[in-house]
Design a protein around this motif. Structure first.
Motif, mmCIF file in Angstrom:
data_model
loop_
_atom_site.group_PDB
_atom_site.id
_atom_site.type_symbol
_atom_site.label_atom_id
_atom_site.label_comp_id
_atom_site.label_asym_id
_atom_site.label_seq_id
_atom_site.Cartn_x
_atom_site.Cartn_y
_atom_site.Cartn_z
ATOM 1 N N UNK A 62 68.680 -61.754 108.272
ATOM 2 C CA UNK A 62 68.996 -63.047 108.869
ATOM 3 C C UNK A 62 70.466 -63.085 109.297
ATOM 4 N N UNK A 63 70.765 -63.805 110.342
ATOM 5 C CA UNK A 63 72.143 -64.002 110.797
ATOM 6 C C UNK A 63 72.557 -65.407 110.375
ATOM 7 N N UNK A 64 73.393 -65.494 109.366
ATOM 8 C CA UNK A 64 73.859 -66.791 108.874
ATOM 9 C C UNK A 64 75.313 -67.058 109.256
ATOM 10 N N UNK A 65 76.083 -65.988 109.382
ATOM 11 C CA UNK A 65 77.494 -66.097 109.723
ATOM 12 C C UNK A 65 77.844 -64.950 110.683
ATOM 13 N N UNK A 66 78.955 -65.051 111.386
ATOM 14 C CA UNK A 66 79.291 -64.009 112.372
ATOM 15 C C UNK A 66 79.294 -62.601 111.800
ATOM 16 N N UNK A 67 79.740 -62.463 110.567
ATOM 17 C CA UNK A 67 79.831 -61.128 109.963
ATOM 18 C C UNK A 67 78.467 -60.442 109.844
ATOM 19 N N UNK A 68 77.401 -61.229 109.837
ATOM 20 C CA UNK A 68 76.061 -60.650 109.704
ATOM 21 C C UNK A 68 75.641 -59.865 110.944
ATOM 22 N N UNK A 69 76.352 -60.068 112.057
ATOM 23 C CA UNK A 69 76.039 -59.345 113.293
ATOM 24 C C UNK A 69 76.706 -57.974 113.349
ATOM 25 N N UNK A 70 77.662 -57.747 112.482
ATOM 26 C CA UNK A 70 78.431 -56.499 112.548
ATOM 27 C C UNK A 70 77.528 -55.279 112.384
ATOM 28 N N UNK A 71 77.651 -54.366 113.322
ATOM 29 C CA UNK A 71 76.898 -53.119 113.263
ATOM 30 C C UNK A 71 75.502 -53.172 113.841
ATOM 31 N N UNK A 72 75.001 -54.360 114.198
ATOM 32 C CA UNK A 72 73.664 -54.465 114.777
ATOM 33 C C UNK A 72 73.716 -54.182 116.284
ATOM 34 N N UNK A 73 72.722 -53.467 116.760
ATOM 35 C CA UNK A 73 72.603 -53.225 118.199
ATOM 36 C C UNK A 73 71.749 -54.346 118.790
ATOM 37 N N UNK A 74 72.393 -55.181 119.614
ATOM 38 C CA UNK A 74 71.711 -56.343 120.183
ATOM 39 C C UNK A 74 71.597 -56.186 121.700
ATOM 40 N N UNK A 75 70.378 -56.261 122.187
ATOM 41 C CA UNK A 75 70.190 -56.210 123.650
ATOM 42 C C UNK A 75 70.715 -57.502 124.265
ATOM 43 N N UNK A 76 71.473 -57.380 125.343
ATOM 44 C CA UNK A 76 71.941 -58.534 126.104
ATOM 45 C C UNK A 76 71.629 -58.301 127.582
ATOM 46 N N UNK A 77 71.506 -59.370 128.366
ATOM 47 C CA UNK A 77 71.270 -59.213 129.800
ATOM 48 C C UNK A 77 72.538 -58.784 130.521
ATOM 49 N N UNK A 83 80.053 -73.918 113.776
ATOM 50 C CA UNK A 83 81.514 -73.966 113.790
ATOM 51 C C UNK A 83 82.113 -72.607 113.438
ATOM 52 N N UNK A 84 81.453 -71.863 112.578
ATOM 53 C CA UNK A 84 81.942 -70.530 112.219
ATOM 54 C C UNK A 84 81.907 -69.601 113.432
ATOM 55 N N UNK A 85 80.850 -69.706 114.215
ATOM 56 C CA UNK A 85 80.687 -68.846 115.380
ATOM 57 C C UNK A 85 81.646 -69.263 116.501
ATOM 58 N N UNK A 105 84.423 -66.717 118.426
ATOM 59 C CA UNK A 105 84.352 -66.290 119.836
ATOM 60 C C UNK A 105 85.528 -66.800 120.666
ATOM 61 N N UNK A 106 86.560 -67.340 120.031
ATOM 62 C CA UNK A 106 87.709 -67.832 120.787
ATOM 63 C C UNK A 106 88.318 -66.776 121.708
ATOM 64 N N UNK A 107 88.361 -65.483 121.321
ATOM 65 C CA UNK A 107 88.896 -64.475 122.250
ATOM 66 C C UNK A 107 88.149 -64.399 123.581
ATOM 67 N N UNK A 108 86.876 -64.764 123.587
ATOM 68 C CA UNK A 108 86.115 -64.767 124.845
ATOM 69 C C UNK A 108 86.681 -65.829 125.786
ATOM 70 N N UNK A 109 87.075 -66.962 125.232
ATOM 71 C CA UNK A 109 87.671 -68.028 126.043
ATOM 72 C C UNK A 109 89.068 -67.637 126.511
#
Length: 324
Positions: free
Chosen positions: A158-173, A297-299, A303-307
């Protein structure tokens, strides 16, 4: 005889020679491509649109709908619409950003709280300025249709916080903002076409993907994904575009009808999606996927660097209107 794009060009000189009361005298057959499955709301809304256009033009305009990327993937369909080998495409703002980079600012993470906010923006000055840029590339935006807020699925955890995405390969368009967002969150952002996604998930080429619930269901992602985390991180719009040369070669009555009905369907499509999603989330759960909600709010903070990058990338005037 009804015709598509090539014969339509040849009628331009003829229409100029005839009186203006000849509107609707010429028939047009337009192919409309979209990426959704036949059971997706893209098919529902495009079929409704095609029927209403036929009725309001007294049968002068026939729109044939082709789902599931039958006429090419989204990049190919958008390019075909711009150069005139295809008449219409239900595109996406992120795919359009490959030709009009400023379209990508509509995909900034956590920019819109919901689809109503998206519609308010694209039906205003921001939408007008972006439409003009799309037209410079050879296409007219007939309507600013929807897709829904996007959520992350994966087969690991499960992805509950940003850190949970670390290392996962996620398909994006295809789209810089999508790639930047997931890289910033620590995931391996992997760009691939939608048509390749199911097999990539099945084979473990990627661990997860992100889409609204309609795609999760119609593509049977529950068969190859265990978890869905309702992040609502990005809204992807689905502008309906038409080849500009063909559009302006048509009688003004038809141009007006296409635009009026197309814009009426902005709201109709958004409402259709909203009404469907409550049932779709129930079906996702019934299919066995584990659903969790997140603290956005955590996410947003992550992602502020994207802005920060967006401020140096996109048209300042449009971005200021969008983020004020």
């Amino acid at each position: 005889m009804k015709h598509g794009f090539i014969p339509a060009i040849s009628t331009l000189a003829l229409s100029m020679a005839l009186s203006s009361n000849m509107a609707f005298a010429q028939d047009y057959t337009l192919r409309l491509s979209h990426t959704g499955a036949p059971s997706h709301h893209y098919q529902t809304i495009t079929e409704q649109f095609a029927k209403e256009i036929a009725e309001k033009t007294d049968g002068a305009v026939e729109i044939q709908v082709f789902p599931s990327d039958q006429l090419g993937n989204q990049l190919e369909s958008v390019e075909g619409t711009m150069i005139g080998t295809l008449e219409m495409t239900l595109a996406s703002d992120t795919v359009l950003s490959n030709w009009v980079p400023d379209m990508g600012m509509l995909n900034l993470p956590f920019l819109f709280e919901d689809m109503d906010e998206y519609l308010e923006v694209v039906e205003g000055p921001v939408g007008d300025m972006l439409s003009a840029q799309v037209e410079d590339q050879g296409a007219v935006i007939i309507g600013w249709w929807g897709n829904g807020m996007r959520h992350v699925t994966n087969s690991v955890r499960p992805i509950n916080k940003p850190e949970d995405l670390e290392g996962l390969k996620i398909r994006v368009p295809e789209g810089k903002v999508f790639v930047d967002t997931f890289k910033t969150l620590g995931a391996g952002a992997t760009v691939m076409s939608f048509g390749e996604l199911y097999s990539a998930l099945q084979l473990g080429v990627v661990d997860g993907q992100e889409n609204p619930p309609a795609h999760i269901i119609t593509q049977n992602f529950n068969e190859v994904q265990d978890y869905v985390s309702r992040t609502g991180h990005i809204h992807m719009g689905s502008p309906l575009i038409m080849n500009a040369h063909l559009f302006y070669s048509m009688p003004e009555d038809i141009q007006k009808t296409l635009l009026e009905v197309g814009r009426e369907y902005d709201r109709r499509h958004i409402d259709l999606i909203a009404n469907l999603e409550a049932e779709q989330w129930e079906e996702v759960a019934e299919r066995g996927m584990k659903i969790n909600d997140v603290d956005k709010s955590l996410f947003r903070k992550a992602v502020q660097p994207v802005y920060d990058d967006a401020a140096a990338t996109f048209n300042k005037d449009i971005l200021d209107l969008l983020t004020k």
